[in-house]
Design a protein around this motif. Structure first.
Motif, PDB file in Angstrom:
ATOM      1  N   ILE A   1      53.474 -57.806 -17.764  1.00  0.00           N
ATOM      2  CA  ILE A   1      52.192 -57.118 -17.900  1.00  0.00           C
ATOM      3  C   ILE A   1      52.165 -56.281 -19.182  1.00  0.00           C
ATOM      4  O   ILE A   1      51.179 -56.291 -19.927  1.00  0.00           O
ATOM      5  N   LYS A   2      53.260 -55.585 -19.444  1.00  0.00           N
ATOM      6  CA  LYS A   2      53.333 -54.780 -20.676  1.00  0.00           C
ATOM      7  C   LYS A   2      53.264 -55.675 -21.914  1.00  0.00           C
ATOM      8  O   LYS A   2      52.655 -55.306 -22.922  1.00  0.00           O
TER       9      LYS A   2
ATOM     10  N   ASP B   1      39.319 -50.096 -23.682  1.00  0.00           N
ATOM     11  CA  ASP B   1      40.699 -50.569 -23.519  1.00  0.00           C
ATOM     12  C   ASP B   1      41.248 -50.184 -22.147  1.00  0.00           C
ATOM     13  O   ASP B   1      42.055 -50.920 -21.572  1.00  0.00           O
ATOM     14  N   GLN B   2      40.805 -49.030 -21.629  1.00  0.00           N
ATOM     15  CA  GLN B   2      41.245 -48.583 -20.303  1.00  0.00           C
ATOM     16  C   GLN B   2      40.799 -49.580 -19.231  1.00  0.00           C
ATOM     17  O   GLN B   2      41.582 -50.001 -18.387  1.00  0.00           O
TER      18      GLN B   2
ATOM     19  N   LYS C   1      50.536 -55.629 -24.915  1.00  0.00           N
ATOM     20  CA  LYS C   1      50.982 -55.503 -26.310  1.00  0.00           C
ATOM     21  C   LYS C   1      50.361 -56.577 -27.181  1.00  0.00           C
ATOM     22  O   LYS C   1      49.985 -56.321 -28.333  1.00  0.00           O
ATOM     23  N   ASN C   2      50.266 -57.780 -26.642  1.00  0.00           N
ATOM     24  CA  ASN C   2      49.669 -58.877 -27.410  1.00  0.00           C
ATOM     25  C   ASN C   2      48.209 -58.593 -27.756  1.00  0.00           C
ATOM     26  O   ASN C   2      47.707 -59.079 -28.774  1.00  0.00           O
ATOM     27  N   LYS C   3      47.542 -57.849 -26.897  1.00  0.00           N
ATOM     28  CA  LYS C   3      46.154 -57.483 -27.156  1.00  0.00           C
ATOM     29  C   LYS C   3      46.028 -56.146 -27.877  1.00  0.00           C
ATOM     30  O   LYS C   3      44.932 -55.645 -28.100  1.00  0.00           O
ATOM     31  N   LYS C   4      47.188 -55.577 -28.239  1.00  0.00           N
ATOM     32  CA  LYS C   4      47.258 -54.275 -28.928  1.00  0.00           C
ATOM     33  C   LYS C   4      46.585 -53.183 -28.103  1.00  0.00           C
ATOM     34  O   LYS C   4      45.827 -52.361 -28.621  1.00  0.00           O
ATOM     35  N   VAL C   5      46.878 -53.226 -26.805  1.00  0.00           N
ATOM     36  CA  VAL C   5      46.403 -52.194 -25.886  1.00  0.00           C
ATOM     37  C   VAL C   5      47.615 -51.391 -25.420  1.00  0.00           C
ATOM     38  O   VAL C   5      48.631 -51.966 -25.014  1.00  0.00           O
ATOM     39  N   ASP C   6      47.508 -50.075 -25.457  1.00  0.00           N
ATOM     40  CA  ASP C   6      48.618 -49.200 -25.090  1.00  0.00           C
ATOM     41  C   ASP C   6      48.866 -49.265 -23.582  1.00  0.00           C
ATOM     42  O   ASP C   6      47.956 -49.006 -22.784  1.00  0.00           O
TER      43      ASP C   6
ATOM     44  N   GLU D   1      43.231 -52.103 -16.869  1.00  0.00           N
ATOM     45  CA  GLU D   1      43.208 -52.113 -15.399  1.00  0.00           C
ATOM     46  C   GLU D   1      42.887 -53.503 -14.862  1.00  0.00           C
ATOM     47  O   GLU D   1      43.480 -53.953 -13.866  1.00  0.00           O
ATOM     48  N   MET D   2      41.968 -54.188 -15.509  1.00  0.00           N
ATOM     49  CA  MET D   2      41.631 -55.547 -15.088  1.00  0.00           C
ATOM     50  C   MET D   2      42.807 -56.495 -15.308  1.00  0.00           C
ATOM     51  O   MET D   2      43.091 -57.345 -14.465  1.00  0.00           O
ATOM     52  N   LEU D   3      43.483 -56.326 -16.441  1.00  0.00           N
ATOM     53  CA  LEU D   3      44.618 -57.191 -16.724  1.00  0.00           C
ATOM     54  C   LEU D   3      45.749 -56.947 -15.728  1.00  0.00           C
ATOM     55  O   LEU D   3      46.400 -57.897 -15.280  1.00  0.00           O
ATOM     56  N   LEU D   4      45.974 -55.675 -15.363  1.00  0.00           N
ATOM     57  CA  LEU D   4      47.010 -55.343 -14.377  1.00  0.00           C
ATOM     58  C   LEU D   4      46.727 -56.044 -13.048  1.00  0.00           C
ATOM     59  O   LEU D   4      47.614 -56.678 -12.463  1.00  0.00           O
TER      60      LEU D   4
END
Length: 229
Positions: free
Chosen positions: A155-156, A134-135, A160-165, A139-142
Motif C-alpha cells: 500500500i505504501k 490526496d487525502q 509512493k508511485n502516485k507521489k502521495v505521502d 483513503e480510497m487506495l487503502l
C-alpha cells in the motif's frame, strides 16, 4: 541508336535522275545526312544520362519537399493548447471520472494545456477547494488495496508511485490488524492447517511477503491454529 533505325531522309539516286544534280551537290547532301544522323544518335544516347549526372541533387530536392509536407501536416494536426475556462472545464471533466493525485492531475492536464504554470496554479486551486484531494485518494487506495489482500508495504509503495505521502493515512495503517489480514489470506490460499514442512512454510512466507506484509504479521499468521480464534 544504330543508323539503320532512322529512315532514309533523302533518296540520292532519285534526286540525281530528277534534278540532274552533280556529284558535288550529292556529296554535300550526303554530308548533311551524315551530320544529321550523328546528331540524332548523340541525342538519343545522351538523354537517358541526364538524371544520372545529378541523382543526388534530385533526391535531395525530393527529400526536402517530403519533409516540408510532413511539417505542414504535423502543424495542421497539432491541437491548440487549452487555457483559461477551457482548461478548467477539462480538469473538472477529468475529476468526475476518477480521483487523481495532485501530481498525476498536473501531468494529465499538462498534456493538453498551453502553459504548465497555469496547470499547476489551477490544480493548487482545485486542491484548496477540495475538488482534488490526496487525502481522499489515499483513503480510497487503502480500502481498495485491503480488499485485494495487500499488506501495508504494498500500500505504501502504491502511494509512493502516485507521489502521495503515506503519512496521510498513518492512523488507518496503525489501526488495521495486519496479522488478521495476513491470516485470512493464508487460509484462502493454503487452508487452515499449520504447515510443519520447511518447504511449505517457506512458500507461505514468500507469498505473504510478496503481498506486502511484515515478517512479524506473517509468522503469527502461519503459526495460528484454527482453535486460536
Amino acid at each position: 541508336m544504330p543508323e539503320d533505325k532512322f529512315p532514309k531522309l533523302i533518296d540520292y539516286a532519285a534526286l540525281k535522275q530528277q534534278f540532274g544534280e552533280d556529284e558535288q551537290s550529292c556529296s554535300r547532301t550526303e554530308q548533311i545526312y551524315s551530320e544529321t544522323t550523328s546528331a540524332l544518335h548523340f541525342a538519343s544516347n545522351s538523354a537517358p544520362n541526364i538524371n544520372k549526372q545529378y541523382p543526388a541533387h534530385t533526391e535531395a530536392i525530393d527529400d526536402q519537399e517530403h519533409n516540408h509536407n510532413e511539417d505542414q501536416d504535423e502543424q495542421q494536426n497539432k491541437r491548440p493548447g487549452l487555457t483559461g475556462s477551457r482548461l478548467r472545464s477539462y480538469a473538472f471533466a477529468v475529476l468526475t471520472r476518477k480521483e487523481y493525485s495532485k501530481n498525476d492531475l498536473i501531468e494529465k492536464l499538462a498534456l493538453y494545456a498551453e502553459n504548465r504554470d497555469e496547470v499547476i496554479e489551477l490544480v493548487n486551486e482545485l486542491a484548496r477547494e477540495n475538488y482534488q484531494s490526496d487525502q481522499r485518494l489515499a483513503e480510497m487506495l487503502l480500502a481498495s488495496q485491503k480488499r485485494q489482500g495487500k499488506g501495508p508495504n504494498r500500500i505504501k509503495m502504491a502511494l509512493k508511485n502516485k507521489k502521495v505521502d503515506s503519512s496521510l493515512i498513518s492512523e488507518e495503517l496503525k489501526e488495521t490488524d495486519w496479522t488478521e489480514q495476513a491470516y485470512q489470506l493464508k487460509v484462502k490460499k493454503f487452508g487452515t492447517e499449520v504447515a510443519n514442512e520447511p518447504k511449505l512454510k517457506a512458500k507461505q512466507i514468500r507469498f505473504l511477503q510478496y503481498r506486502g506484509f511484515d515478517m512479524d504479521a506473517i509468522m503469527k499468521a502461519i503459526r495460528r491454529k484454527e482453535q486460536d480464534f
